[in-house]
Motif scaffolding. Structure first.
Motif, PDB file in Angstrom:
ATOM      1  N   ARG A   1       0.675  -1.201   0.053  1.00 48.89           N
ATOM      2  CA  ARG A   1       0.063  -0.030  -0.161  1.00 48.89           C
ATOM      3  C   ARG A   1       0.779   1.068  -0.082  1.00 48.89           C
ATOM      4  O   ARG A   1       0.524   2.317  -0.555  1.00 48.89           O
ATOM      5  CB  ARG A   1      -0.912  -0.018   1.251  1.00 48.89           C
ATOM      6  CG  ARG A   1      -1.792  -1.285   1.070  1.00 48.89           C
ATOM      7  CD  ARG A   1      -2.974  -1.207   0.097  1.00 48.89           C
ATOM      8  NE  ARG A   1      -3.769  -2.437   0.290  1.00 48.89           N
ATOM      9  CZ  ARG A   1      -5.016  -2.151   0.628  1.00 48.89           C
ATOM     10  NH1 ARG A   1      -5.456  -1.005   1.139  1.00 48.89           N
ATOM     11  NH2 ARG A   1      -5.945  -3.201   0.833  1.00 48.89           N
TER      12      ARG A   1
ATOM     13  N   THR B   1       3.614  -0.657   4.157  1.00 48.72           N
ATOM     14  CA  THR B   1       2.228  -1.159   4.804  1.00 48.72           C
ATOM     15  C   THR B   1       1.543  -2.048   3.945  1.00 48.72           C
ATOM     16  O   THR B   1       1.402  -1.726   2.864  1.00 48.72           O
ATOM     17  CB  THR B   1       1.726   0.345   4.874  1.00 48.72           C
ATOM     18  OG1 THR B   1       2.394   1.303   5.727  1.00 48.72           O
ATOM     19  CG2 THR B   1       0.426   0.093   5.442  1.00 48.72           C
TER      20      THR B   1
ATOM     21  N   LYS C   1      -1.992  -4.577   4.042  1.00 52.50           N
ATOM     22  CA  LYS C   1      -3.199  -4.814   4.677  1.00 52.50           C
ATOM     23  C   LYS C   1      -3.466  -6.368   4.456  1.00 52.50           C
ATOM     24  O   LYS C   1      -3.604  -6.815   3.407  1.00 52.50           O
ATOM     25  CB  LYS C   1      -4.479  -4.040   4.114  1.00 52.50           C
ATOM     26  CG  LYS C   1      -5.517  -3.655   5.169  1.00 52.50           C
ATOM     27  CD  LYS C   1      -6.304  -2.605   4.726  1.00 52.50           C
ATOM     28  CE  LYS C   1      -7.142  -2.110   5.763  1.00 52.50           C
ATOM     29  NZ  LYS C   1      -8.085  -0.947   5.578  1.00 52.50           N
TER      30      LYS C   1
ATOM     31  N   GLY D   1      -7.738  -7.237   6.004  1.00 51.97           N
ATOM     32  CA  GLY D   1      -8.248  -6.064   6.792  1.00 51.97           C
ATOM     33  C   GLY D   1      -7.567  -5.481   7.675  1.00 51.97           C
ATOM     34  O   GLY D   1      -7.724  -4.660   8.223  1.00 51.97           O
ATOM     35  N   VAL D   2      -6.226  -6.225   8.053  1.00 52.53           N
ATOM     36  CA  VAL D   2      -5.604  -5.790   9.151  1.00 52.53           C
ATOM     37  C   VAL D   2      -4.221  -5.036   8.814  1.00 52.53           C
ATOM     38  O   VAL D   2      -3.497  -5.682   7.823  1.00 52.53           O
ATOM     39  CB  VAL D   2      -5.087  -6.745  10.140  1.00 52.53           C
ATOM     40  CG1 VAL D   2      -4.155  -6.432  11.469  1.00 52.53           C
ATOM     41  CG2 VAL D   2      -6.213  -7.460  10.842  1.00 52.53           C
ATOM     42  N   PRO D   3      -4.056  -3.615   9.077  1.00 51.33           N
ATOM     43  CA  PRO D   3      -3.110  -2.856   8.573  1.00 51.33           C
ATOM     44  C   PRO D   3      -1.764  -3.499   9.605  1.00 51.33           C
ATOM     45  O   PRO D   3      -1.685  -3.633  10.480  1.00 51.33           O
ATOM     46  CB  PRO D   3      -3.183  -1.593   8.761  1.00 51.33           C
ATOM     47  CG  PRO D   3      -4.204  -1.606  10.081  1.00 51.33           C
ATOM     48  CD  PRO D   3      -5.208  -2.898   9.907  1.00 51.33           C
TER      49      PRO D   3
ATOM     50  N   ALA E   1      -2.204  -0.204  13.586  1.00 51.26           N
ATOM     51  CA  ALA E   1      -1.453  -0.994  12.833  1.00 51.26           C
ATOM     52  C   ALA E   1      -0.613  -2.043  13.556  1.00 51.26           C
ATOM     53  O   ALA E   1      -0.089  -1.616  14.595  1.00 51.26           O
ATOM     54  CB  ALA E   1      -0.688   0.034  11.775  1.00 51.26           C
TER      55      ALA E   1
ATOM     56  N   ARG F   1      -6.703  -9.314  16.411  1.00 53.21           N
ATOM     57  CA  ARG F   1      -7.905  -8.267  16.157  1.00 53.21           C
ATOM     58  C   ARG F   1      -8.556  -7.773  17.643  1.00 53.21           C
ATOM     59  O   ARG F   1      -8.517  -8.546  18.655  1.00 53.21           O
ATOM     60  CB  ARG F   1      -9.244  -8.792  15.315  1.00 53.21           C
ATOM     61  CG  ARG F   1      -8.685  -9.087  13.999  1.00 53.21           C
ATOM     62  CD  ARG F   1     -10.136  -9.554  13.367  1.00 53.21           C
ATOM     63  NE  ARG F   1     -10.188 -10.115  11.894  1.00 53.21           N
ATOM     64  CZ  ARG F   1      -9.730  -9.014  10.898  1.00 53.21           C
ATOM     65  NH1 ARG F   1      -9.711  -7.965  11.036  1.00 53.21           N
ATOM     66  NH2 ARG F   1      -9.574  -9.704   9.905  1.00 53.21           N
TER      67      ARG F   1
ATOM     68  N   ASP G   1     -10.141  -2.560  14.238  1.00 61.80           N
ATOM     69  CA  ASP G   1      -8.853  -2.665  14.380  1.00 61.80           C
ATOM     70  C   ASP G   1      -8.203  -0.918  14.560  1.00 61.80           C
ATOM     71  O   ASP G   1      -8.819  -0.323  14.310  1.00 61.80           O
ATOM     72  CB  ASP G   1      -8.323  -3.247  13.143  1.00 61.80           C
ATOM     73  CG  ASP G   1      -8.193  -4.686  12.941  1.00 61.80           C
ATOM     74  OD1 ASP G   1      -7.958  -5.212  13.906  1.00 61.80           O
ATOM     75  OD2 ASP G   1      -8.794  -5.187  11.908  1.00 61.80           O
TER      76      ASP G   1
END
Length: 292
Positions: free
Chosen positions: A132, A161, A163, A166-168, A206, A286, A292
């Motif tokens: 990202r 970075t 993902k 869905g989790v950075p 993050a 999570r 998050d």
């Protein structure tokens, strides 16, 4: 990441006894509340093995065997010179593995011949996930390219970075100073902690992973401050250097808050580089359903 058997091969400190430990995929409490991820680090010695032979096919095979989602690489050449066939080693390995790549040069020098590509050397991240964003941070370094170097800020502390379901995730890759005098490493650790704290504040929620060749063993005083925020995933695993008969553990997968270590190992890869890789299975915890 697909469900798979986790096989770890570790070499004892004496370098004589191999043990094979097979762990079943972890059962996560609360479906959907933890995301599995396999991460690794590998100092690839610019593509040259412990036998002194440059062989990217062999190195790509060693990396493929890790079956990792994210890999931090150190000592990476990009059109550096004859020792690595003037190749873009980072790009070549990414292509052979079918992964994305982010390269963070420590050195970026003018080409030998006008119009040629810049000669670069540094660290890289290979990822199965889209990248990202990417940043090449500066930390204190003592250049190997200057006749009379002095400690000064220089690039080569890479960050990407990602993902992951869905989790950075902020993945950092580093190569700390190799000299016996720890003074530069002390400064580098301070820089690392400052940068990671700043990046953590910039992206709340993050998860952070730091991969690299720290050129010091876990008990080294200069690494002590790192363990305030990071966990060493390789605790209890075998040494990583030199690859043929390792006696020191200087290569690391480390993780921050919200990342749980499920298992780690040092594969018995003795020839593809002068270091052995480290691979770890972690889970991104999570904070709650959809949060998050």
């Amino acid at each position: 990441m697909s469900v798979r058997a986790h096989t770890y091969v570790q070499l004892s400190v004496a370098g004589a006894l191999l043990s094979l430990a097979v762990a079943a995929p972890p059962a996560y409490a609360g479906q959907g509340h933890a995301v599995p991820l396999r991460v690794a680090t590998y100092n690839i010695h610019a593509g040259t093995g412990s036998d002194g032979v440059f062989d990217l096919d062999r190195q790509a095979a060693a990396l493929r065997a890790l079956d990792a989602d994210v890999i931090g690489l150190q000592e990476v050449d990009v059109h550096w010179g004859a020792r690595s066939g003037n190749l873009d080693v980072a790009g070549e390995l990414a292509r052979r593995l079918g992964m994305r790549v982010s390269f963070a040069p420590i050195y970026s020098l003018d080409p030998v011949e006008a119009g040629g590509p810049r000669r670069e050397y540094g660290v890289a991240v290979l990822s199965r996930f889209p990248i990202r964003s990417e940043t090449n941070h500066e930390i204190t370094r003592l250049s190997t390219q200057d006749q009379n170097p002095v400690p000064a800020p220089a690039p080569g502390f890479g960050e990407v970075t990602l993902k992951v379901r869905g989790v950075p995730v902020q993945v950092f890759v580093t190569h700390l100073d190799y000299r016996a005098d720890p003074a530069v490493r002390v400064a580098q650790v301070a820089d690392t902690r400052r940068i990671m704290a700043r990046e953590r504040a910039a992206l709340p929620g993050a998860r952070q992973v730091l991969l690299g060749d720290f050129n010091a063993e876990p008990s080294a005083p200069e690494l002590g401050p790192l363990w305030k925020e990071l966990d060493d995933a390789g605790t209890g695993t075998g040494p990583t250097y030199p690859a043929a008969a390792p006696v020191k553990r200087i290569d690391y997968v480390t993780v921050g808050d919200g990342v749980r270590v499920e298992g780690a190992g040092v594969p018995a890869e003795a020839t593809a580089s002068d270091h052995r890789p480290v691979v770890a299975d972690v889970s991104l915890v999570r904070k709650g359903p959809g949060r998050d």
